[in-house]
Design a protein around this motif. Structure first.
Motif, PDB file in Angstrom:
ATOM      1  N   GLY A 102       1.126  -1.185  -0.365  1.00  0.00           N
ATOM      2  CA  GLY A 102      -0.180  -0.257   0.466  1.00  0.00           C
ATOM      3  C   GLY A 102       0.636   1.582  -0.142  1.00  0.00           C
ATOM      4  O   GLY A 102       1.967   1.752   0.417  1.00  0.00           O
ATOM      5  N   LYS A 104       0.259   3.469   2.120  1.00  0.00           N
ATOM      6  CA  LYS A 104       1.028   4.707   3.216  1.00  0.00           C
ATOM      7  C   LYS A 104       2.229   3.747   3.478  1.00  0.00           C
ATOM      8  O   LYS A 104       3.726   4.206   4.531  1.00  0.00           O
ATOM      9  CB  LYS A 104       0.024   3.865   4.281  1.00  0.00           C
ATOM     10  N   TRP A 128      -2.996  15.088   4.887  1.00  0.00           N
ATOM     11  CA  TRP A 128      -3.606  13.751   4.943  1.00  0.00           C
ATOM     12  C   TRP A 128      -2.619  13.221   6.219  1.00  0.00           C
ATOM     13  O   TRP A 128      -1.673  13.486   6.736  1.00  0.00           O
ATOM     14  CB  TRP A 128      -3.002  12.761   4.148  1.00  0.00           C
ATOM     15  N   TYR A 131       0.541  11.684   7.257  1.00  0.00           N
ATOM     16  CA  TYR A 131       2.243  12.064   6.603  1.00  0.00           C
ATOM     17  C   TYR A 131       3.049  12.609   8.524  1.00  0.00           C
ATOM     18  O   TYR A 131       4.169  12.125   8.874  1.00  0.00           O
ATOM     19  CB  TYR A 131       2.357  13.152   5.923  1.00  0.00           C
ATOM     20  N   CYS A 174       0.873  17.284  -2.419  1.00  0.00           N
ATOM     21  CA  CYS A 174      -0.323  16.050  -2.513  1.00  0.00           C
ATOM     22  C   CYS A 174      -1.637  17.089  -3.401  1.00  0.00           C
ATOM     23  O   CYS A 174      -1.908  17.674  -2.902  1.00  0.00           O
ATOM     24  CB  CYS A 174      -0.869  15.376  -1.550  1.00  0.00           C
ATOM     25  N   ASN A 178      -5.641  14.959  -0.513  1.00  0.00           N
ATOM     26  CA  ASN A 178      -6.298  15.086   0.368  1.00  0.00           C
ATOM     27  C   ASN A 178      -6.056  15.602   1.630  1.00  0.00           C
ATOM     28  O   ASN A 178      -4.987  15.600   2.954  1.00  0.00           O
ATOM     29  CB  ASN A 178      -6.491  12.353   0.559  1.00  0.00           C
ATOM     30  N   ASP A 206       2.948  12.892  -3.531  1.00  0.00           N
ATOM     31  CA  ASP A 206       1.867  11.849  -3.475  1.00  0.00           C
ATOM     32  C   ASP A 206       0.890  11.887  -4.415  1.00  0.00           C
ATOM     33  O   ASP A 206       0.038  13.387  -4.623  1.00  0.00           O
ATOM     34  CB  ASP A 206       1.102  11.719  -1.825  1.00  0.00           C
ATOM     35  N   ILE A 208      -1.520   9.761  -5.426  1.00  0.00           N
ATOM     36  CA  ILE A 208      -1.748   8.807  -5.751  1.00  0.00           C
ATOM     37  C   ILE A 208      -3.378   9.217  -6.450  1.00  0.00           C
ATOM     38  O   ILE A 208      -4.505   8.087  -6.797  1.00  0.00           O
ATOM     39  CB  ILE A 208      -2.695   7.933  -3.917  1.00  0.00           C
ATOM     40  N   SER A 240      -4.516   1.770  -4.529  1.00  0.00           N
ATOM     41  CA  SER A 240      -6.323   1.597  -3.779  1.00  0.00           C
ATOM     42  C   SER A 240      -7.078   2.355  -4.853  1.00  0.00           C
ATOM     43  O   SER A 240      -8.186   2.227  -4.499  1.00  0.00           O
ATOM     44  CB  SER A 240      -5.815   1.948  -2.399  1.00  0.00           C
ATOM     45  N   LYS A 241      -6.735   3.648  -5.389  1.00  0.00           N
ATOM     46  CA  LYS A 241      -8.082   4.487  -5.164  1.00  0.00           C
ATOM     47  C   LYS A 241      -8.787   4.964  -6.382  1.00  0.00           C
ATOM     48  O   LYS A 241      -9.372   3.990  -6.377  1.00  0.00           O
ATOM     49  CB  LYS A 241      -7.241   5.846  -4.807  1.00  0.00           C
ATOM     50  N   ARG A 249      -3.911  -3.839  -1.119  1.00  0.00           N
ATOM     51  CA  ARG A 249      -2.529  -3.470  -0.805  1.00  0.00           C
ATOM     52  C   ARG A 249      -1.257  -3.208  -1.430  1.00  0.00           C
ATOM     53  O   ARG A 249      -0.350  -3.656  -1.402  1.00  0.00           O
ATOM     54  CB  ARG A 249      -2.342  -3.474   0.984  1.00  0.00           C
ATOM     55  N   VAL A 250      -1.459  -2.572  -1.973  1.00  0.00           N
ATOM     56  CA  VAL A 250      -0.416  -2.504  -3.337  1.00  0.00           C
ATOM     57  C   VAL A 250       0.160  -0.886  -3.636  1.00  0.00           C
ATOM     58  O   VAL A 250      -0.914  -0.358  -4.112  1.00  0.00           O
ATOM     59  CB  VAL A 250      -0.559  -3.417  -4.624  1.00  0.00           C
ATOM     60  N   TYR A 327     -13.449  14.273  -1.909  1.00  0.00           N
ATOM     61  CA  TYR A 327     -13.676  14.193  -0.251  1.00  0.00           C
ATOM     62  C   TYR A 327     -13.825  16.150  -0.219  1.00  0.00           C
ATOM     63  O   TYR A 327     -13.715  16.514  -1.659  1.00  0.00           O
ATOM     64  CB  TYR A 327     -11.807  14.708   0.932  1.00  0.00           C
TER      65      TYR A 327
HETATM   66  N1  PMP Z   1      -1.810   9.059   0.410  1.00  0.00           N
HETATM   67  C1  PMP Z   1      -3.587   9.529  -0.002  1.00  0.00           C
HETATM   68  C2  PMP Z   1      -3.335  11.014   0.336  1.00  0.00           C
HETATM   69  C3  PMP Z   1      -4.106   8.884   0.768  1.00  0.00           C
HETATM   70  O1  PMP Z   1      -5.130   9.665   0.991  1.00  0.00           O
HETATM   71  C4  PMP Z   1      -4.316   7.843   0.446  1.00  0.00           C
HETATM   72  C5  PMP Z   1      -5.239   7.144   1.826  1.00  0.00           C
HETATM   73  N2  PMP Z   1      -5.060   5.853   1.562  1.00  0.00           N
HETATM   74  C6  PMP Z   1      -3.229   6.892   0.828  1.00  0.00           C
HETATM   75  C7  PMP Z   1      -1.325   7.551   0.477  1.00  0.00           C
HETATM   76  C8  PMP Z   1      -1.846   5.426   1.347  1.00  0.00           C
HETATM   77  O2  PMP Z   1      -3.178   5.026   0.218  1.00  0.00           O
HETATM   78  P1  PMP Z   1      -3.000   2.868   1.055  1.00  0.00           P
HETATM   79  O3  PMP Z   1      -4.736   2.395   0.619  1.00  0.00           O
HETATM   80  O4  PMP Z   1      -2.506   2.404  -0.991  1.00  0.00           O
HETATM   81  O5  PMP Z   1      -2.087   2.376   1.315  1.00  0.00           O
END
Ligand code: PMP
Ligand code: GLU
Length: 400
Positions: A102, A104, A128, A131, A174, A178, A206, A208, A240-241, A249-250, A327
């Motif tokens: 993941g 994170k 987020w 961090y 970011c 988020n 970030d 994502i 994930s998103k 979890r990648v 969001y």
């Molecule tokens: N960065 C941001 C900005 C997120 O919102 C998220 C949401 N969990 C992540 C990283 C982590 O994502 P993951 O589910 O892949 O761990």
């Protein structure tokens, strides 16, 4: 004689993730039989597309159920590199990519690999939840730069420069953000990039939410802004998103080779490889049909428009345009200090807890994102849930 194992100082000081805590509270109330409108977690409500699930089943059948290289299977690294090449024109070799459990985990790897005790990391707030805690866990010092709603929660060049000290090592960006959904424009990023280079810093970008962008908004990948930035940037991304794959979890990083090598070694001691089956599923996500992404984007976009309208109609609430992510981060300052349902709402945490207890709508307090006076509500939920949730938020706020 009783004995208690003592907790390390570092972990003792760690705040739990507020997003996960609020979601656990919502689930607890749900399990007591009540209907809860859960806007707490940033998680697509869609199930993972079928062709991706099928690829996981096929991977198991083919015997991909063993340890892989700790930093990820070469096929997935190649697919990750090819995606950023075709999407943003960036050239990365597979030895610059580390696949983790993941995004994170990727973020933790970055801090742990690059931060020494006392190094400062500039984090624009609202940020987020994880961090700042992960920077501290790695011995670094988060330097929080408070941005303003009137500037769409974007850090200005002046704010950035003012917070740079001889100990500053990294800037965390970011975009789409988020928790605010705000996207930095190309020219805003260019200004930031100029300072990064002049002050000899590096950036953790970030990205994502790169595929979750609405209307006329445009996502810009940070290293594309000028030559020489690639060596100063570590990109975070994952499945994930974009592909509704939160549970698999990648996540991954793009970084200079020396950082990737060390992060891979760290991971080899820490967790070994991310789940082998999930890696094959992620490979299908990146290389298979992408209609699923477009379909989810259309739904998110419709929800965004709906939520923006509802927020604008509720007394005192406001939020910047959600250019991306899923969001809304709305201002509740007008209602702080008021009594709602007989309880004084003195801060965003109280607002969210009372909203959950009185109206069964789960959200996350702005204070968890370093920004008091605001609430984050995910719109990764269907329109019926959103309608019910915003009806109840309006009722809650309308309480006399
Ligand atoms: N960065 C941001 C900005 C997120 O919102 C998220 C949401 N969990 C992540 C990283 C982590 O994502 P993951 O589910 O892949 O761990
Ligand atoms: N990133 C999502 C959120 O902000 C998921 C939860 C988490 O990992 O914190 O809600």
């Amino acid at each position: 004689m009783s004995f208690e194992i003592s907790i390390s100082n570092v972990v003792q000081g760690l705040e739990p993730s507020a997003t996960l805590t609020m979601s656990a509270k919502a689930k607890e109330i749900k399990s007591s039989g009540k209907t809860v409108y859960d806007l707490s977690l940033g998680e697509p409500d869609f199930v993972t597309p079928q062709h991706i699930c099928n690829a996981a089943v096929e991977a198991m059948k083919a015997g991909h159920t063993k340890y892989t290289i700790a930093s990820g299977i070469p096929e997935l690294k190649k697919a990750v590199a090819e995606k950023y090449k075709s999407d943003y024109g960036l050239d990365y070799n597979t030895n610059q990519i580390v696949v983790s459990n993941g995004a994170k985990h990727s973020i933790h790897n970055v801090f742990f690999t690059t931060i020494n005790a006392g190094d400062e990391v500039i984090i624009p707030a609202p940020y987020w939840v994880s961090y700042a805690e992960l920077v501290k866990l790695s011995g670094g010092v988060p330097v929080i730069v408070q941005t303003e709603e009137s500037n769409n929660f974007k850090m200005t060049a002046e704010q950035f420069e003012k917070n740079i000290t001889p100990k500053t090592k990294m800037l965390l960006l970011c975009s789409p953000s988020n928790p605010t959904g705000v996207i930095y424009s190309k020219s805003e990023l260019e200004t930031i990039a100029e300072i990064v280079v002049r002050k000899n810093l590096f950036v953790m970008a970030d990205e994502i939410y790169d595929k979750l962008v609405y209307g006329d908004n445009k996502f810009v990948s940070f290293p594309t802004l000028r030559s020489g930035l690639q060596e100063r940037t570590i990109i975070i991304n994952g499945v994930s998103k974009t592909y509704a794959m939160t549970g698999w979890r990648v996540g991954w990083t793009f970084s200079p080779v020396n950082v990737a090598k060390k992060m891979g070694e760290l991971q080899s001691q820490e967790t070994s490889n991310p789940c082998s089956i999930s890696q094959y599923a992620a490979l299908e996500a990146l290389t298979g049909q992408q209609n699923c992404v477009t379909e989810m984007l259309v739904a998110f976009s419709e929800r965004r428009d709906y939520v923006a309208k509802r927020i604008s109609e509720i007394d005192g609430l406001s939020c910047p345009e959600m250019g991306g992510a899923f969001y809304a981060f709305f201002n509740i300052k007008k209602h702080l200090g008021r009594k709602i349902g007989g309880v004084v709402i003195d801060n965003s945490e109280k607002f969210c807890l009372e909203l959950l207890m009185q109206k069964q709508v789960a959200t996350v307090m702005g204070s968890a994102f370093g920004c008091e006076g605001y609430v984050r509500a995910s719109f990764a939920a269907n329109l019926e849930i959103l309608k019910n949730a915003y009806d109840r938020i309006a009722d809650f706020i309308g309480d006399k």
